[in-house]
Design a protein around this motif. Structure first.
Motif, PDB file in Angstrom:
ATOM      1  N   ARG A 102       0.835  -1.103   0.120  1.00 58.78           N
ATOM      2  CA  ARG A 102      -0.006  -0.199   0.095  1.00 58.78           C
ATOM      3  C   ARG A 102       0.785   1.221  -0.016  1.00 58.78           C
ATOM      4  NH1 ARG A 102      -4.922  -1.819  -1.300  1.00 58.78           N
ATOM      5  NH2 ARG A 102      -5.391  -3.827  -0.198  1.00 58.78           N
ATOM      6  N   THR A 103       0.200   2.268  -0.342  1.00 55.42           N
ATOM      7  CA  THR A 103       1.304   3.540  -0.761  1.00 55.42           C
ATOM      8  C   THR A 103       1.624   4.227   0.701  1.00 55.42           C
ATOM      9  OG1 THR A 103      -1.034   4.853  -0.970  1.00 55.42           O
ATOM     10  CG2 THR A 103       0.263   4.223  -3.019  1.00 55.42           C
ATOM     11  N   PHE A 104       0.564   4.058   1.667  1.00 53.11           N
ATOM     12  CA  PHE A 104       0.626   4.984   2.874  1.00 53.11           C
ATOM     13  C   PHE A 104       1.943   4.486   3.938  1.00 53.11           C
ATOM     14  CE2 PHE A 104      -0.134   5.840   7.438  1.00 53.11           C
ATOM     15  CZ  PHE A 104       0.035   7.446   7.258  1.00 53.11           C
ATOM     16  N   ALA A 150       0.470  10.138  -3.899  1.00 57.14           N
ATOM     17  CA  ALA A 150      -0.176   8.926  -3.752  1.00 57.14           C
ATOM     18  C   ALA A 150      -1.805   9.331  -3.633  1.00 57.14           C
ATOM     19  CB  ALA A 150       0.146   8.546  -2.144  1.00 57.14           C
ATOM     20  N   LEU A 151      -2.341  10.479  -3.082  1.00 56.36           N
ATOM     21  CA  LEU A 151      -3.452  10.660  -3.156  1.00 56.36           C
ATOM     22  C   LEU A 151      -3.998  10.955  -4.826  1.00 56.36           C
ATOM     23  CD1 LEU A 151      -3.700  13.421  -0.300  1.00 56.36           C
ATOM     24  CD2 LEU A 151      -4.582  10.993  -0.233  1.00 56.36           C
ATOM     25  N   SER A 171      -2.909   9.037  -7.227  1.00 46.43           N
ATOM     26  CA  SER A 171      -3.096   7.937  -7.717  1.00 46.43           C
ATOM     27  C   SER A 171      -4.157   6.989  -7.283  1.00 46.43           C
ATOM     28  CB  SER A 171      -1.852   7.265  -7.420  1.00 46.43           C
ATOM     29  OG  SER A 171      -1.835   5.470  -7.722  1.00 46.43           O
ATOM     30  N   ARG A 172      -4.561   7.445  -5.850  1.00 46.96           N
ATOM     31  CA  ARG A 172      -5.803   6.801  -5.267  1.00 46.96           C
ATOM     32  C   ARG A 172      -6.772   7.277  -5.864  1.00 46.96           C
ATOM     33  NH1 ARG A 172      -9.296   3.944  -2.961  1.00 46.96           N
ATOM     34  NH2 ARG A 172     -10.266   4.134  -0.870  1.00 46.96           N
ATOM     35  N   THR A 206      -7.051   5.676  -9.558  1.00 51.32           N
ATOM     36  CA  THR A 206      -7.196   4.321  -9.771  1.00 51.32           C
ATOM     37  C   THR A 206      -8.155   3.549  -9.057  1.00 51.32           C
ATOM     38  OG1 THR A 206      -5.502   3.897  -8.208  1.00 51.32           O
ATOM     39  CG2 THR A 206      -4.888   4.046 -10.679  1.00 51.32           C
ATOM     40  N   THR A 247      -7.847   2.612  -6.020  1.00 54.45           N
ATOM     41  CA  THR A 247      -7.192   1.735  -4.800  1.00 54.45           C
ATOM     42  C   THR A 247      -5.913   2.384  -4.454  1.00 54.45           C
ATOM     43  OG1 THR A 247      -6.228  -0.499  -4.475  1.00 54.45           O
ATOM     44  CG2 THR A 247      -5.916   0.367  -6.751  1.00 54.45           C
ATOM     45  N   ASP A 248      -5.286   2.063  -3.251  1.00 55.43           N
ATOM     46  CA  ASP A 248      -3.919   2.522  -2.826  1.00 55.43           C
ATOM     47  C   ASP A 248      -2.737   1.712  -3.024  1.00 55.43           C
ATOM     48  OD1 ASP A 248      -4.992   1.195  -0.867  1.00 55.43           O
ATOM     49  OD2 ASP A 248      -4.208   2.449   0.637  1.00 55.43           O
ATOM     50  N   HIS A 249      -3.192   0.514  -3.757  1.00 53.27           N
ATOM     51  CA  HIS A 249      -2.096  -0.462  -4.012  1.00 53.27           C
ATOM     52  C   HIS A 249      -0.972   0.265  -4.742  1.00 53.27           C
ATOM     53  CE1 HIS A 249      -0.296  -4.375  -4.488  1.00 53.27           C
ATOM     54  NE2 HIS A 249      -0.692  -4.653  -3.557  1.00 53.27           N
TER      55      HIS A 249
END
Length: 116
Positions: free
Chosen positions: A24-26, A89-90, A92-93, A96, A98-100
């Motif tokens: 995950r990104t976080f 990351a935000l 991209s979430r 897409t 998803t946060d993968h």
């Protein structure tokens, strides 16, 4: 004292690598931040900590100001870079869903080939 600092840097680096290998990104962002902290502590420890010594060369021993300046600069740059990575990351979430880190959730990654 050297053992405590060295083991602290080692544990921080190990935790950072573990978090950066997550899916995950976080956790990846947290891992990058922890790695930055570990590098800052390492640079600061390599410059030695002189208690009660002036940071300017003169008569007698003095503390080396270069590691302190490098760490201060690295903190500012690390803060800005962390803000940028969180924004990416935000974004991209949002795009897409998803946060993968590869853009596909593990449970839906194998289903795309089954639909065709």
């Amino acid at each position: 004292m050297e053992f405590l600092v060295a083991s602290g840097v080692g544990w921080t680096t190990a935790c950072a690598v573990y978090l950066m290998l997550r899916g995950r990104t976080f956790p990846v962002v947290l891992g990058l931040t922890l790695l930055g902290y570990a590098v800052n502590i390492f640079i600061f420890a390599m410059g030695r900590l002189w208690v009660g010594m002036p940071p300017i060369l003169g008569q007698g021993p003095a503390a080396d100001p270069l590691p302190q300046a490098l760490v201060l600069t690295a903190i500012v740059i690390g803060f800005a870079t962390t803000g940028l990575v969180i924004e990416l990351a935000l974004r991209s979430r949002a795009e897409t869903g998803t946060d993968h880190v590869d853009g596909e959730a593990p449970e839906t990654a194998g289903r795309q080939g089954d639909a065709s």
